[in-house]
Design a protein around this motif. Sequence first.
Motif, short mmCIF file in Angstrom:
data_model
loop_
_atom_site.label_atom_id
_atom_site.label_comp_id
_atom_site.label_asym_id
_atom_site.label_seq_id
_atom_site.Cartn_x
_atom_site.Cartn_y
_atom_site.Cartn_z
N ARG A 152 0.84 -1.19 0.00
CA ARG A 152 0.00 0.00 0.00
C ARG A 152 0.88 1.25 0.00
O ARG A 152 1.82 1.38 0.79
CB ARG A 152 -0.91 0.01 1.23
N ALA B 195 -3.21 3.42 -1.70
CA ALA B 195 -3.60 2.45 -2.73
C ALA B 195 -2.52 1.37 -2.86
O ALA B 195 -1.33 1.64 -2.70
CB ALA B 195 -3.81 3.14 -4.07
N LYS C 47 -0.08 -1.00 -4.81
CA LYS C 47 0.62 -1.01 -6.10
C LYS C 47 1.69 -2.09 -6.09
O LYS C 47 2.24 -2.43 -5.05
CB LYS C 47 1.26 0.35 -6.38
N TRP C 48 1.98 -2.59 -7.28
CA TRP C 48 3.03 -3.59 -7.42
C TRP C 48 4.40 -2.92 -7.40
O TRP C 48 4.52 -1.72 -7.67
CB TRP C 48 2.86 -4.36 -8.73
N SER D 268 3.20 -0.92 -11.51
CA SER D 268 1.92 -1.13 -12.20
C SER D 268 0.75 -1.09 -11.22
O SER D 268 0.90 -1.37 -10.02
CB SER D 268 1.94 -2.47 -12.95
N GLU D 269 -0.41 -0.74 -11.76
CA GLU D 269 -1.61 -0.65 -10.94
C GLU D 269 -2.14 -2.05 -10.63
O GLU D 269 -1.95 -3.00 -11.40
CB GLU D 269 -2.69 0.14 -11.69
N LYS E 299 -4.89 -4.57 -10.65
CA LYS E 299 -6.13 -4.77 -11.41
C LYS E 299 -6.84 -6.05 -10.99
O LYS E 299 -7.98 -6.03 -10.57
CB LYS E 299 -5.81 -4.78 -12.90
#
Length: 225
Positions: free
Chosen positions: A157, A161, A163-164, A168-169, A171
């Motif tokens: 986090r 949010a 994220k990797w 990348s986001e 999904k």
Amino acid sequence: MSLRLTIYSSVNLLISDCNTTQQSNENHRKEADCKRAQGKILEENCIALTRDVQILKNKNDKLVDEIRKTKEERDILKFRLDELRGCVSSQRCPLGWRQINSKCYFLSTESKRWNDGRKQCQSQGADLVVIDNEQEQNAIYRMDGSQYLFFWIGLRRKDGAFKWVDGSELKTTFWQNGQPDNGGLNSKEDCVEMGDENQPLASWNDVPCEQMRRWLCEKDLCFSL
């Protein structure tokens, strides 16, 4: 003017001079002198031409040698690169790693904090695993065959949010039921573990990054230059 053209012009001039001398004076001595001079110029030009040929040959030999050395250096660099990546001729993943499709995976046997586990991956030219799809999620589930296996994945986090690690986001997700929950009001669970006590497509859980877990590294297959 090229060397051959110079030779041709010089010889023709001498022949013309010799013929003129022969026709006007009928002097055999001068004719002989002209022919000797003609022969001398031819000899000098042949020597010059031979020298130029040798110079070109030396340059060519030098270029061939430089090409050979460049190929040798390329082969050495390739060998060293393969060594750094742990590649051997009989396999494309480093020793101790497991190949799944087009990736190599390494599951640690010891436990560390999330950051420390990631550093271990990076020291081997890899990073914590980034799970792109359901196929990969299923492939790495219970990777060592044991039950109750928990390990860090490359998800964290940041700024509220997840994220990797490759930027990348997020999904596609495979959270456990009720996750992520951030541990309630008095906790901060920013890192993600994968556990195999649940179903493979519901095995992610957010936990504090300071907890000790095994970790799963991922990198591309070794490549050939």
